[in-house]
Design an enzyme around this catalytic site. Structure first.
Site, PDB file in Angstrom:
ATOM      1  N   PHE A 100       0.811  -1.219   0.000  1.00 19.09           N
ATOM      2  CA  PHE A 100       0.000   0.000   0.000  1.00 19.09           C
ATOM      3  C   PHE A 100       0.843   1.267   0.000  1.00 19.09           C
ATOM      4  CE2 PHE A 100       0.985  -0.160   4.507  1.00 19.09           C
ATOM      5  CZ  PHE A 100       1.163   1.183   4.801  1.00 19.09           C
ATOM      6  N   LYS A 123      -1.024  -6.802  -9.295  1.00 21.78           N
ATOM      7  CA  LYS A 123      -2.013  -6.979  -8.224  1.00 21.78           C
ATOM      8  C   LYS A 123      -1.639  -5.982  -7.139  1.00 21.78           C
ATOM      9  CE  LYS A 123      -3.104  -8.256  -4.654  1.00 21.78           C
ATOM     10  NZ  LYS A 123      -3.577  -7.289  -3.619  1.00 21.78           N
ATOM     11  N   CYS A 132       9.560   2.098   3.445  1.00 22.48           N
ATOM     12  CA  CYS A 132      10.397   0.949   3.822  1.00 22.48           C
ATOM     13  C   CYS A 132      11.835   1.379   4.055  1.00 22.48           C
ATOM     14  CB  CYS A 132      10.345  -0.116   2.753  1.00 22.48           C
ATOM     15  SG  CYS A 132      10.954   0.506   1.186  1.00 22.48           S
TER      16      CYS A 132
HETATM   17  P1  NAD Z   1       1.387  -6.714   2.877  1.00 24.92           P
HETATM   18  O1  NAD Z   1       2.400  -7.791   2.949  1.00 24.92           O
HETATM   19  O2  NAD Z   1       0.263  -6.732   3.827  1.00 24.92           O
HETATM   20  O3  NAD Z   1       0.689  -6.706   1.413  1.00 24.92           O
HETATM   21  C1  NAD Z   1       1.459  -6.614   0.235  1.00 24.92           C
HETATM   22  C2  NAD Z   1       0.663  -7.200  -0.913  1.00 24.92           C
HETATM   23  O4  NAD Z   1       0.436  -8.599  -0.688  1.00 24.92           O
HETATM   24  C3  NAD Z   1      -0.707  -6.590  -1.110  1.00 24.92           C
HETATM   25  O5  NAD Z   1      -0.964  -6.487  -2.483  1.00 24.92           O
HETATM   26  C4  NAD Z   1      -1.644  -7.594  -0.447  1.00 24.92           C
HETATM   27  O6  NAD Z   1      -2.936  -7.608  -1.015  1.00 24.92           O
HETATM   28  C5  NAD Z   1      -0.948  -8.903  -0.708  1.00 24.92           C
HETATM   29  N1  NAD Z   1      -1.155  -9.912   0.337  1.00 24.92           N
HETATM   30  C6  NAD Z   1      -1.449  -9.697   1.643  1.00 24.92           C
HETATM   31  N2  NAD Z   1      -1.477 -10.871   2.311  1.00 24.92           N
HETATM   32  C7  NAD Z   1      -1.184 -11.831   1.413  1.00 24.92           C
HETATM   33  C8  NAD Z   1      -1.038 -13.249   1.505  1.00 24.92           C
HETATM   34  N3  NAD Z   1      -1.186 -13.900   2.659  1.00 24.92           N
HETATM   35  N4  NAD Z   1      -0.717 -13.931   0.381  1.00 24.92           N
HETATM   36  C9  NAD Z   1      -0.528 -13.288  -0.787  1.00 24.92           C
HETATM   37  N5  NAD Z   1      -0.652 -11.950  -0.932  1.00 24.92           N
HETATM   38  C10 NAD Z   1      -0.976 -11.232   0.157  1.00 24.92           C
HETATM   39  O7  NAD Z   1       2.189  -5.334   2.936  1.00 24.92           O
HETATM   40  P2  NAD Z   1       1.615  -3.847   3.064  1.00 24.92           P
HETATM   41  O8  NAD Z   1       1.111  -3.630   4.446  1.00 24.92           O
HETATM   42  O9  NAD Z   1       0.719  -3.528   1.929  1.00 24.92           O
HETATM   43  O10 NAD Z   1       2.948  -2.984   2.837  1.00 24.92           O
HETATM   44  C11 NAD Z   1       3.800  -2.593   3.863  1.00 24.92           C
HETATM   45  C12 NAD Z   1       5.025  -3.479   3.900  1.00 24.92           C
HETATM   46  O11 NAD Z   1       5.748  -3.401   2.670  1.00 24.92           O
HETATM   47  C13 NAD Z   1       6.019  -3.052   4.971  1.00 24.92           C
HETATM   48  O12 NAD Z   1       6.493  -4.208   5.611  1.00 24.92           O
HETATM   49  C14 NAD Z   1       7.130  -2.377   4.183  1.00 24.92           C
HETATM   50  O13 NAD Z   1       8.388  -2.402   4.808  1.00 24.92           O
HETATM   51  C15 NAD Z   1       7.129  -3.213   2.944  1.00 24.92           C
HETATM   52  N6  NAD Z   1       7.787  -2.532   1.836  1.00 24.92           N
HETATM   53  C16 NAD Z   1       9.034  -2.978   1.480  1.00 24.92           C
HETATM   54  C17 NAD Z   1       9.711  -2.361   0.448  1.00 24.92           C
HETATM   55  C18 NAD Z   1      11.079  -2.835   0.054  1.00 24.92           C
HETATM   56  O14 NAD Z   1      11.626  -2.347  -0.926  1.00 24.92           O
HETATM   57  N7  NAD Z   1      11.664  -3.786   0.759  1.00 24.92           N
HETATM   58  C19 NAD Z   1       9.127  -1.278  -0.228  1.00 24.92           C
HETATM   59  C20 NAD Z   1       7.849  -0.865   0.154  1.00 24.92           C
HETATM   60  C21 NAD Z   1       7.194  -1.501   1.192  1.00 24.92           C
END
Ligand code: NAD
Length: 492
Positions: free
Chosen positions: A148, A172, A280
Site C-alpha cells: 500500500f 495486483k 520501507c
Molecule cells: P502486505 O504484505 O500486507 O501486502 C502486500 C501485498 O500482498 C498486497 O498487495 C496484499 O494484497 C498482498 N497480500 C497480503 N497478504 C497476502 C497473503 N497472505 N498472500 C498473498 N498476498 C498477500 O504489505 P503492506 O502492508 O501492503 O505494505 C507494507 C510493507 O511493505 C512493509 O512491511 C514495508 O516495509 C514493505 N515494503 C518494502 C519495500 C522494500 O523495498 N523492501 C518497499 C515498500 C514496502
C-alpha cells in the site's frame, strides 16, 4: 462513490467478486469500492497477458521504448491528478504523493534505455571457427504484487523494466489504495501499449495465489511485509517460477560523535516521521555513538513536537494519517507496551487528535528511548512515525546491533570521519546504505535490494531486474563444414 475496476486487455472490467471498501485514512469514510477478482476474472487477465506476449516480445526494442517515452510524458503531465488519487486512498500529503510519482518516472526513464541495456554477449573463436553468444529473451507473463505504501512507484519499478524487456505484466496492487494503478494502466494504453500487455487485477491473498499457481505465470515479483514475502517466495518457488520478494525493514541510523547535531535532528525527523513512517527506507532506529545523545534527543523532540499532523490534502500538513485503523491500533499499542516495559517516551504524540478529522487514523511523531532490545518496539517493524533511540559507546557496538537485527533493508551513518565511513560501508549488514543520507534509496540506475529478512531472492529492482525479466540463451555456432565422426567430448 468511485468503483475501482480491473484493467484487462486494454479496458476496464468490473469484477463479480467481493466488494472491498477503500477508505480515506484521514476521515475513515469510504472513497471507493474495489472488487476482489473472482477466479474467472483472474483467468481472463492471465489469458489476455499470455495472448499478447508473442506480439509484444517481437515488437522491436526501440518501439517498446517509444511507448515508454510517451508513457513517461503522460505520467508527468498527469502528476497532480495521480498524486490526488494516491492521497485520497493512502493518506500521504499531496507533495509526498507527487514525489512518489516523480520516483516512478525515474524507473520509466531507466526502462526507456532498454535498447541500450538489453543485450547479450558474443565471444569469437571460443573453439576452432566456433563462436559463442548469449542472447536475452523476455520470460513471458510476469506478476507484480505491491504494497500500500507506494501504490504507484513499486509497481512501476517492476513493470517498467519488465515491459521494456518484452514481457507482459499483471499487477495486483494493494486492496487499500488500488485506484491510481488503474489510471496508470489507462495512461500506458494511451501511450500506445498494445492491449493485454499490462493488466491490473484487484484482490487479496486468494487472487495472488491463483495468479502465482497458474502455469501461464512465469515470474513473480512481490513487495510487502516480510511475512507475506516469505510465503509468496516459497509458493512461487515450489511452483517452479522465478521469484523475487522484498519485505519489511527496521533501518538504523548511526550517528558518530562529530556529526552536526542540527543536521542529524533535521534528517532523523524527516526520515522517521515523513509519510507517517510508512516508507520501507525510513529510519526507525537512531544509534547515537558517544556523548551527543542528549542534545540530539532534545533537538529531535523539538521537531517531533512541532510537526504538523493532519489530512494529506490540507495545506501545510507535514505528516498525514497511517493507512488503516488496524495500523493505527497496532502502532499505538506497541508504543504503550514499550513504555509499560520501561521505555521512556521523549515525545509521545501517538494518540494525537486532529481537529475536524477526529475519525482519521492519525499517529503523531513519537520518540522512545531506553527501549529494551528484546521489546517488539525494537524487534518488529512498526511502520509508523515512531523513532527508537539507542545510545552506544562505539561504532563496533552500533554495527553489532545492526548485524543482530532480523531486517537488513537500509542503514545510514552520519559523520565526517572517513575511517568510520569506510568501516561502516564495509561491515554494515544492510542492502542499501547511506552516508550522510537518511533515506538511502539508490537511484533507478542502481537497484533496490535488501539483506536478511528484508528480501528473498537474489535480484534487486530497477536496473538490477533486467536479468530477472529476461532469460539467457547460449548459442554455439560454426559455419565451416567438419567432416569425419568423432565420438570424444573434447575441450575446445
Ligand atoms: P502486505 O504484505 O500486507 O501486502 C502486500 C501485498 O500482498 C498486497 O498487495 C496484499 O494484497 C498482498 N497480500 C497480503 N497478504 C497476502 C497473503 N497472505 N498472500 C498473498 N498476498 C498477500 O504489505 P503492506 O502492508 O501492503 O505494505 C507494507 C510493507 O511493505 C512493509 O512491511 C514495508 O516495509 C514493505 N515494503 C518494502 C519495500 C522494500 O523495498 N523492501 C518497499 C515498500 C514496502
Amino acid at each position: 462513490m468511485r468503483s475501482i475496476p480491473h484493467w484487462i486487455n486494454g479496458a476496464k472490467v468490473s469484477g463479480s467478486g467481493d466488494s472491498i471498501d477503500v477508505l480515506d485514512p484521514a476521515t475513515d469514510r469510504p472513497v471507493a469500492t474495489v472488487d476482489a477478482a473472482d477466479p474467472a476474472t483472474v483467468d481472463a487477465a492471465l489469458a489476455a497477458a499470455a495472448a499478447a506476449f508473442d506480439g509484444w516480445a517481437l515488437t522491436p526494442l526501440s518501439k517498446r521504448a517509444a511507448v515508454l517515452y510517451r508513457f513517461r510524458d503522460l505520467m508527468i503531465e498527469h502528476r497532480t491528478e495521480l498524486a490526488a488519487l494516491i492521497t485520497a486512498e493512502h493518506g500521504k500529503t499531496l507533495d509526498d504523493a507527487a514525489g512518489e510519482v516523480g520516483r516512478a518516472v525515474d524507473s520509466i526513464e531507466l526502462a526507456c534505455g532498454g535498447p541500450a541495456l538489453v543485450h547479450g554477449r558474443t565471444s569469437l573463436q571460443t573453439g576452432p571457427n566456433i563462436d559463442t553468444k548469449s542472447v536475452l529473451h523476455p520470460v513471458g507473463v510476469c506478476l507484480g504484487i505491491t504494497p500500500f505504501n507506494f501504490p504507484a512507484m513499486m509497481g512501476l519499478m517492476m513493470a517498467s523494466v519488465a515491459l521494456a524487456a518484452g514481457n507482459c505484466f499483471i499487477w495486483k496492487p494493494s486492496e487499500q489504495d488500488p485506484g491510481v494503478c488503474i489510471r496508470i494502466a489507462e495512461l500506458l494504453t494511451e501511450a500506445g501499449l498494445p492491449d493485454g500487455v499490462m493488466n491490473v487485477v484487484n484482490g487479496r491473498q486468494e487472487t495472488v495465489e491463483q495468479l502465482i499457481d497458474d502455469p501461464r505465470t512465469q515470474a513473480v515479483s512481490f513487495v510487502g511485509s516480510s511475512r507475506v514475502a516469505q510465503q509468496v517466495y516459497a509458493r512461487a518457488a515450489a511452483a517452479g517460477k522465478r521469484v523475487q520478494t522484498f519485505g519489511g525493514a527496521k533501518n538504523h541510523m548511526v550517528v558518530m560523535p562529530d556529526a552536526d547535531t542540527e543536521v542529524v535532528a533535521d534528517q532523523l525527523a524527516s526520515s522517521a516521521f515523513g509519510a507517517a513512517g510508512q516508507r520501507c527506507m525510513a529510519i526507525s532506529v537512531a544509534v547515537i555513538v558517544g556523548p551527543t545523545a542528549e542534545p540530539i534527543l532534545e533537538k529531535v523532540a523539538e521537531r517531533a513536537n512541532r510537526i504538523r499532523v493532519g489530512a494529506g490534502i490540507t495545506d501545510g500538513t507535514e505528516v498525514g494519517p497511517v493507512v488503516s485503523r488496524a495500523a493505527q491500533e497496532r502502532i499505538r499499542s506497541s508504543v504503550k507496551a514499550a513504555i509499560a516495559d520501561g521505555a521512556r517516551a521523549v515525545v509521545d504524540r501517538s494518540t494525537v487528535q486532529v481537529p475536524d478529522f477526529e475519525d482519521g487514523y492519525f499517529v503523531g511523531p513519537t520518540v522512545l528511548t531506553d527501549v529494551a532490545l528484546t521489546s517488539p518496539a525494537y524487534q518488529e517493524e512498526l511502520f509508523g512515525p515512531v523513532l527508537v533511540v539507542h545510545r552506544v559507546d562505539t561504532l563496533d557496538e552500533a554495527l553489532e546491533l545492526i548485524k543482530n537485527h532480523q531486517y537488513g533493508n537500509g542503514a545510514s551513518i552520519f559523520t565526517q570521519d572517513g575511517a568510520a565511513v569506510a568501516a561502516f560501508e564495509h561491515r554494515v549488514s544492510a542492502g542499501m546504505v547511506g552516508v550522510n543520507v537518511a533515506i538511502p534509496v539508490p537511484v533507478a540506475a542502481y537497484a533496490v535490494q535488501g539483506w536478511k529478512s528484508s528480501a528473498f531472492g537474489d535480484t534487486g529492482l530497477n536496473n538490477a531486474s533486467w536479468s530477472f525479466y529476461t532469460r539467457p540463451k547460449y548459442i554455439t555456432s560454426r559455419w565451416d563444414s567438419v567432416s569425419g565422426t568423432d565420438f570424444g567430448f573434447r575441450p575446445n
